[in-house]
Design a protein around this motif. Structure first.
Motif, PDB file in Angstrom:
ATOM      1  N   GLU A  79     -37.122 -24.809  -5.111  1.00 51.94           N
ATOM      2  CA  GLU A  79     -38.584 -24.865  -5.198  1.00 51.94           C
ATOM      3  C   GLU A  79     -39.044 -24.053  -6.405  1.00 51.94           C
ATOM      4  OE1 GLU A  79     -40.450 -26.606  -3.147  1.00 51.94           O
ATOM      5  OE2 GLU A  79     -39.103 -27.022  -1.454  1.00 51.94           O
ATOM      6  N   ASN A  80     -40.302 -24.271  -6.792  1.00 55.86           N
ATOM      7  CA  ASN A  80     -40.886 -23.438  -7.848  1.00 55.86           C
ATOM      8  C   ASN A  80     -40.008 -23.469  -9.107  1.00 55.86           C
ATOM      9  OD1 ASN A  80     -43.346 -22.147  -7.914  1.00 55.86           O
ATOM     10  ND2 ASN A  80     -42.450 -20.101  -7.767  1.00 55.86           N
ATOM     11  N   ILE A  81     -39.603 -24.648  -9.490  1.00 59.68           N
ATOM     12  CA  ILE A  81     -38.563 -24.826 -10.505  1.00 59.68           C
ATOM     13  C   ILE A  81     -39.155 -24.795 -11.914  1.00 59.68           C
ATOM     14  CG2 ILE A  81     -36.887 -26.483 -11.422  1.00 59.68           C
ATOM     15  CD1 ILE A  81     -36.725 -27.628  -8.514  1.00 59.68           C
ATOM     16  N   THR A  82     -38.499 -24.053 -12.788  1.00 59.05           N
ATOM     17  CA  THR A  82     -38.693 -24.263 -14.220  1.00 59.05           C
ATOM     18  C   THR A  82     -37.626 -25.256 -14.651  1.00 59.05           C
ATOM     19  OG1 THR A  82     -39.662 -22.114 -14.695  1.00 59.05           O
ATOM     20  CG2 THR A  82     -38.579 -23.238 -16.509  1.00 59.05           C
ATOM     21  N   LEU A  83     -38.040 -26.442 -15.036  1.00 57.62           N
ATOM     22  CA  LEU A  83     -37.124 -27.530 -15.359  1.00 57.62           C
ATOM     23  C   LEU A  83     -36.879 -27.555 -16.863  1.00 57.62           C
ATOM     24  CD1 LEU A  83     -35.617 -30.055 -14.245  1.00 57.62           C
ATOM     25  CD2 LEU A  83     -37.698 -31.363 -14.746  1.00 57.62           C
TER      26      LEU A  83
ATOM     27  N   PHE B 213     -33.212 -14.418 -13.739  1.00 53.05           N
ATOM     28  CA  PHE B 213     -33.561 -15.709 -13.150  1.00 53.05           C
ATOM     29  C   PHE B 213     -32.337 -16.332 -12.493  1.00 53.05           C
ATOM     30  CE2 PHE B 213     -36.461 -14.978 -16.660  1.00 53.05           C
ATOM     31  CZ  PHE B 213     -37.697 -15.303 -16.120  1.00 53.05           C
ATOM     32  N   ARG B 214     -32.584 -17.190 -11.518  1.00 53.40           N
ATOM     33  CA  ARG B 214     -31.503 -17.999 -10.946  1.00 53.40           C
ATOM     34  C   ARG B 214     -31.332 -19.226 -11.823  1.00 53.40           C
ATOM     35  NH1 ARG B 214     -31.478 -21.208  -5.098  1.00 53.40           N
ATOM     36  NH2 ARG B 214     -29.305 -21.948  -5.242  1.00 53.40           N
TER      37      ARG B 214
ATOM     38  N   GLN C  48     -30.211 -14.314  -9.992  1.00 57.52           N
ATOM     39  CA  GLN C  48     -31.186 -14.347  -8.905  1.00 57.52           C
ATOM     40  C   GLN C  48     -32.586 -14.270  -9.488  1.00 57.52           C
ATOM     41  OE1 GLN C  48     -29.935 -11.020  -6.427  1.00 57.52           O
ATOM     42  NE2 GLN C  48     -28.844 -12.410  -5.057  1.00 57.52           N
ATOM     43  N   GLY C  49     -33.542 -14.775  -8.713  1.00 57.76           N
ATOM     44  CA  GLY C  49     -34.922 -14.800  -9.163  1.00 57.76           C
ATOM     45  C   GLY C  49     -35.465 -16.208  -9.071  1.00 57.76           C
ATOM     46  N   GLU C  50     -36.540 -16.471  -9.793  1.00 55.32           N
ATOM     47  CA  GLU C  50     -37.089 -17.826  -9.820  1.00 55.32           C
ATOM     48  C   GLU C  50     -36.080 -18.790 -10.441  1.00 55.32           C
ATOM     49  OE1 GLU C  50     -40.962 -18.276 -11.444  1.00 55.32           O
ATOM     50  OE2 GLU C  50     -41.904 -17.002  -9.926  1.00 55.32           O
ATOM     51  N   THR C  51     -36.101 -20.037  -9.967  1.00 52.93           N
ATOM     52  CA  THR C  51     -35.076 -21.007 -10.365  1.00 52.93           C
ATOM     53  C   THR C  51     -35.392 -21.638 -11.712  1.00 52.93           C
ATOM     54  OG1 THR C  51     -34.565 -21.520  -8.064  1.00 52.93           O
ATOM     55  CG2 THR C  51     -33.925 -23.154  -9.711  1.00 52.93           C
TER      56      THR C  51
ATOM     57  N   ILE D  25     -37.520 -19.142 -24.138  1.00 54.30           N
ATOM     58  CA  ILE D  25     -37.715 -19.441 -22.711  1.00 54.30           C
ATOM     59  C   ILE D  25     -38.106 -18.178 -21.956  1.00 54.30           C
ATOM     60  CG2 ILE D  25     -36.588 -20.249 -20.597  1.00 54.30           C
ATOM     61  CD1 ILE D  25     -34.834 -22.056 -22.346  1.00 54.30           C
ATOM     62  N   PHE D  26     -37.449 -17.067 -22.251  1.00 53.52           N
ATOM     63  CA  PHE D  26     -37.765 -15.814 -21.568  1.00 53.52           C
ATOM     64  C   PHE D  26     -39.205 -15.405 -21.832  1.00 53.52           C
ATOM     65  CE2 PHE D  26     -38.050 -11.187 -21.344  1.00 53.52           C
ATOM     66  CZ  PHE D  26     -37.492 -10.941 -20.111  1.00 53.52           C
ATOM     67  N   ASP D  27     -39.627 -15.480 -23.076  1.00 51.56           N
ATOM     68  CA  ASP D  27     -41.003 -15.111 -23.415  1.00 51.56           C
ATOM     69  C   ASP D  27     -42.007 -16.019 -22.718  1.00 51.56           C
ATOM     70  OD1 ASP D  27     -39.965 -13.130 -24.996  1.00 51.56           O
ATOM     71  OD2 ASP D  27     -40.423 -14.102 -26.908  1.00 51.56           O
ATOM     72  N   PHE D  28     -41.676 -17.313 -22.649  1.00 52.59           N
ATOM     73  CA  PHE D  28     -42.546 -18.295 -21.989  1.00 52.59           C
ATOM     74  C   PHE D  28     -42.681 -17.979 -20.499  1.00 52.59           C
ATOM     75  CE2 PHE D  28     -42.522 -22.604 -19.849  1.00 52.59           C
ATOM     76  CZ  PHE D  28     -43.847 -22.909 -20.083  1.00 52.59           C
TER      77      PHE D  28
END
Length: 285
Positions: free
Chosen positions: A98-102, A58-59, A30-33, A278-281
């Motif tokens: 929405e608000n996707i980290t791709l 994160f989701r 769960q969290g930002e996608t 990715i986590f740090d970013f």
């Protein structure tokens, strides 16, 4: 799926109906996608260890393209790169992401970034691993590769020898080679020759879609100011460091994480470091 190693891939499966077929996907945490889009001849399996590390905060959503992984693999289907991108668009719309980290890799680059260019309002961040977004027609390595792609033997190699996962994939690694146990997880989704047309279509896309790739580069302005992280296996024998340099030139708000001992699949070769980058970013560490 008696061949599937559940100790490596312990996730429950989800399915999305598209064009009369079932697309398999993961939806963990769960969290930002964070949306993962794989290339060839892989599937969501190659992001499994990154997802395990990111899903507590994160989701993590990861699809298998039709023709790959645990998705349907019809013998006759529109396996074009463009249609995979349309399928991704339909999936994102249906799931209201929405608000996707791709996160894209290999062919996931043109597939996912084409979607992002068309819907920049849905994209928050970009993470790009060993991919491309332009024509390689003038690239000396591609010119050599194209001779093989034009060979009349290519369909035989792909359909009857399962050439892409059995031979090309292990040759694309850097210092850390893939084990036979893990290689089985990439080869077995293509159990029968009628299930291998998706991988063959990607090989043909390299030959036929170079102008489309160049069009995407020319349209990158829609997403070029998004925060971007490039994670790059520097020992990739095909998609070399000059591809990274070109990406950085077109995405000014970007960070680079070079993985000196990884090849084409950093997320499989060194998943702990990829997940940490990715986590740090995403957390601004």
């Amino acid at each position: 799926m008696h061949w599937l190693d559940r100790s490596e891939y312990p996730f429950p499966s989800n399915y999305f109906d598209i064009n009369g077929h079932k697309l398999h996907y993961l939806d963990e945490g769960q969290g930002e996608t964070v949306l993962f889009v794989h290339g060839t001849p892989s599937w969501s399996f190659d992001f499994r260890n990154v997802i395990k590390r990111l899903s507590p905060g994160f989701r993590c959503v990861a699809i298998d393209h039709i023709g790959f992984g645990l998705s349907d693999k019809p013998e006759h289907y529109d396996y074009s790169t463009q249609n995979h991108s349309r399928t991704l668009e339909g999936f994102v719309d249906e799931k209201k992401l929405e608000n996707i980290t791709l996160v894209v890799h290999d062919f996931g680059g043109p597939i996912g970034l084409n979607f992002a260019i068309q819907h920049p309002e849905k994209i928050k961040n970009l993470v790009i691993l060993n991919s491309w977004l332009w024509s390689s027609k003038e690239d000396p390595d591609f010119i050599r590769l194209s001779r093989m792609l034009k060979s009349p033997l290519l369909p035989f190699l792909y359909r009857y020898l399962n050439f892409s996962p059995r031979f090309i994939l292990p040759q694309s690694f850097g210092d850390r080679k893939i084990s036979k146990r893990l290689l089985k997880q990439y080869a077995r989704p293509f159990a029968h020759k009628t299930e291998r047309n998706g991988a063959l279509a990607f090989a043909r896309s390299l030959l036929n879609d170079q102008e489309w790739f160049e069009e995407l580069w020319c349209r990158r302005e829609a997403i070029s100011t998004k925060p971007a992280l490039f994670i790059w296996g520097m020992k990739d024998p095909v998609i070399k460091s000059r591809y990274l340099d070109k990406f950085v030139s077109g995405f000014p708000d970007s960070k680079v994480f070079r993985m000196e001992t990884s090849g084409h699949f950093p997320q499989e070769e060194e998943p702990e470091r990829v997940a940490e980058a990715i986590f740090d970013f995403l957390t601004g560490r």
